[in-house]
Write a protein that holds these residues in place. Structure first.
Motif, PDB file in Angstrom:
ATOM      1  N   SER A  47      -8.388   8.299   4.036  1.00 59.51           N
ATOM      2  CA  SER A  47      -7.346   7.277   4.105  1.00 59.51           C
ATOM      3  C   SER A  47      -6.272   7.666   5.114  1.00 59.51           C
ATOM      4  O   SER A  47      -6.226   8.811   5.575  1.00 59.51           O
ATOM      5  CB  SER A  47      -6.716   7.107   2.722  1.00 59.51           C
ATOM      6  N   MET A  48      -5.381   6.717   5.395  1.00 59.79           N
ATOM      7  CA  MET A  48      -4.266   7.003   6.310  1.00 59.79           C
ATOM      8  C   MET A  48      -3.460   8.170   5.739  1.00 59.79           C
ATOM      9  O   MET A  48      -3.108   8.164   4.555  1.00 59.79           O
ATOM     10  CB  MET A  48      -3.380   5.758   6.444  1.00 59.79           C
ATOM     11  N   ASP A  75     -14.695   1.822   0.622  1.00 58.85           N
ATOM     12  CA  ASP A  75     -13.485   1.964   1.443  1.00 58.85           C
ATOM     13  C   ASP A  75     -13.692   3.218   2.294  1.00 58.85           C
ATOM     14  O   ASP A  75     -14.631   3.995   2.054  1.00 58.85           O
ATOM     15  CB  ASP A  75     -12.263   2.095   0.499  1.00 58.85           C
ATOM     16  N   VAL A  76     -12.791   3.426   3.239  1.00 55.65           N
ATOM     17  CA  VAL A  76     -12.895   4.609   4.105  1.00 55.65           C
ATOM     18  C   VAL A  76     -12.925   5.898   3.280  1.00 55.65           C
ATOM     19  O   VAL A  76     -12.379   5.949   2.181  1.00 55.65           O
ATOM     20  CB  VAL A  76     -11.719   4.682   5.103  1.00 55.65           C
ATOM     21  N   LEU A  98       0.840  -1.219   0.000  1.00 57.35           N
ATOM     22  CA  LEU A  98       0.000   0.000   0.000  1.00 57.35           C
ATOM     23  C   LEU A  98       0.867   1.258   0.000  1.00 57.35           C
ATOM     24  O   LEU A  98       1.818   1.366   0.784  1.00 57.35           O
ATOM     25  CB  LEU A  98      -0.962   0.068   1.207  1.00 57.35           C
ATOM     26  N   ASN A 123      -9.314   6.555  -4.674  1.00 54.13           N
ATOM     27  CA  ASN A 123      -8.082   6.466  -3.870  1.00 54.13           C
ATOM     28  C   ASN A 123      -7.203   5.278  -4.280  1.00 54.13           C
ATOM     29  O   ASN A 123      -7.417   4.659  -5.330  1.00 54.13           O
ATOM     30  CB  ASN A 123      -8.454   6.408  -2.377  1.00 54.13           C
ATOM     31  N   ASN A 124      -6.218   4.955  -3.438  1.00 57.97           N
ATOM     32  CA  ASN A 124      -5.298   3.832  -3.712  1.00 57.97           C
ATOM     33  C   ASN A 124      -6.041   2.529  -4.022  1.00 57.97           C
ATOM     34  O   ASN A 124      -5.696   1.818  -4.974  1.00 57.97           O
ATOM     35  CB  ASN A 124      -4.323   3.654  -2.529  1.00 57.97           C
ATOM     36  N   VAL A 125      -7.077   2.234  -3.223  1.00 61.70           N
ATOM     37  CA  VAL A 125      -7.787   0.957  -3.396  1.00 61.70           C
ATOM     38  C   VAL A 125      -8.595   0.967  -4.697  1.00 61.70           C
ATOM     39  O   VAL A 125      -8.510   0.035  -5.509  1.00 61.70           O
ATOM     40  CB  VAL A 125      -8.686   0.669  -2.162  1.00 61.70           C
ATOM     41  N   HIS A 137      -2.667  -0.124  -4.167  1.00 61.81           N
ATOM     42  CA  HIS A 137      -2.735  -1.211  -3.191  1.00 61.81           C
ATOM     43  C   HIS A 137      -2.907  -2.514  -3.980  1.00 61.81           C
ATOM     44  O   HIS A 137      -3.956  -3.152  -3.951  1.00 61.81           O
ATOM     45  CB  HIS A 137      -3.898  -0.971  -2.222  1.00 61.81           C
ATOM     46  N   ASP A 141     -12.288  -3.471   1.689  1.00 62.15           N
ATOM     47  CA  ASP A 141     -10.928  -3.951   1.959  1.00 62.15           C
ATOM     48  C   ASP A 141     -10.626  -4.005   3.460  1.00 62.15           C
ATOM     49  O   ASP A 141      -9.716  -4.717   3.874  1.00 62.15           O
ATOM     50  CB  ASP A 141      -9.906  -3.051   1.253  1.00 62.15           C
ATOM     51  N   LEU A 142     -11.369  -3.216   4.270  1.00 64.31           N
ATOM     52  CA  LEU A 142     -11.155  -3.090   5.720  1.00 64.31           C
ATOM     53  C   LEU A 142      -9.791  -2.439   5.999  1.00 64.31           C
ATOM     54  O   LEU A 142      -8.865  -2.675   5.226  1.00 64.31           O
ATOM     55  CB  LEU A 142     -11.267  -4.443   6.437  1.00 64.31           C
TER      56      LEU A 142
END
Ligand code: CP
Ligand code: NVA
Length: 304
Positions: free
Chosen positions: A226-227, A222-223, A124, A159-161, A129, A262-263
């Motif tokens: 993100s982080m 997904d969230v 990631l 996003n990434n996912v 990801h 994806d959690l």
């Protein structure tokens, strides 16, 4: 030597080899077989961000295959400027057989791969990801057999996912739609990359989740933050308010639709408890498959 910095590192044949190795190893694992395909091999994990699934599925996968794992945080690895990135890559890859990385910057993973003497796997970055997307292909294959007649509808952030899922969809001929609020769609640069690499692939981007899910095979979310985006969480909560995957949205989809995430999930924000724990949810099958995919990927990357 192969790396997996992005799904674009894999050819179509590579992708099917990874998926079939993972599916085969999973079937054997469920029969109690743990073939030692990577005996004595050492996995080093360099992580700048937290992780439950990725870090532990990678380490468990390597142990199941007969190897072992070492974990290094940003500080421990010296990624915070203690020495140059190239020097870290040269040194650590001389100890390891495989390196997994979770970073903010995608470029950092690609730069590391340039210098590394062993395969680098992206666990990631802010932009990709790939192991999540490969796992989701494994799960979709288990549930539906093949890809081209499936429609994956991602409701949420570009996003990434979702970018990695778009690449996965393009590589397997699966239809994909992103339903995102204005300002949170895929970037022009990413759409151009998709168009360049997969001119035949149709990806739709829209702003109405109810219309998007009408003929969905899978609804994925997904969230919203993100982080690394924690400071923007409040603004995002407002912007994504109409994009929650809840019972009403699932009711707009076909009766046999399945729900993916994806959690980790922020229950009550991007998804309700009812959907997460409902009959259509396959989120824990996805999470479990992270380990099976990692075993297939590592065995494939490290095959003699
Ligand atoms: N899905 C996923 O990558 O989870 P972690 O952040 O817990 O690794
Ligand atoms: N988009 C999320 C995925 C977490 C697995 C993040 O980057 O935080």
């Amino acid at each position: 030597m192969k790396h997996l910095t992005s799904l674009l590192d894999l050819s179509a044949d590579d992708l099917s080899a990874v998926l079939s190795t993972a599916a085969d190893l999973k079937a054997r694992f469920l029969r109690g077989e743990r073939p030692q395909l990577c005996p004595g091999r050492v996995l080093v994990q360099l992580f700048e961000k937290p992780s439950l699934r990725t870090r532990n599925s990678f380490e468990a996968a390597m142990i199941h295959l007969g190897g072992s794992g070492i974990f290094l945080s940003t500080q421990e690895a010296g990624l915070n400027g203690r020495e140059s990135l190239a020097d870290i890559a040269r040194v650590i890859s001389s100890f390891a057989d495989l390196i997994t990385m979770r970073t903010f910057s995608q470029q950092l993973i690609e730069d590391f791969a340039e210098v590394s003497s062993c395969p680098i796997v992206n666990g990631l970055s802010d932009y990709r990801h790939p192991c999540q997307a490969l796992t989701d292909l494994l799960t979709i294959q288990e549930l539906r057999g093949s890809f081209p007649d499936q429609h994956l509808v991602f409701v949420g952030d570009g996003n990434n996912v979702s970018m990695s899922l778009a690449l996965a969809a393009a590589m397997t001929g699966m239809k994909m739609t992103l339903a995102a609020p204005v300002g949170f769609e895929f970037t022009e640069e990413f759409l151009q990359l998709l168009q360049q690499q997969f001119p035949q692939h149709q990806i739709s981007v829209c702003h109405d989740p109810h219309t998007a899910v009408k003929d969905a095979s899978f609804v994925y979310t997904d969230v919203w933050a993100s982080m690394g985006q924690e400071d923007d969480a409040e603004r995002r909560k407002q912007a994504f308010a109409d994009f929650q995957v809840n019972e009403a949205l699932m009711a707009s989809a076909p009766a046999d639709v399945l729900f993916m995430h994806d959690l980790p999930a922020k229950r009550g924000l991007e998804v309700t408890d009812g959907v997460m724990d409902g009959a259509a949810s396959v989120v824990f099958q996805q999470a479990e498959n992270r380990m099976h995919l990692a075993r297939g990927l590592f065995a494939w990357l490290l095959q003699p």
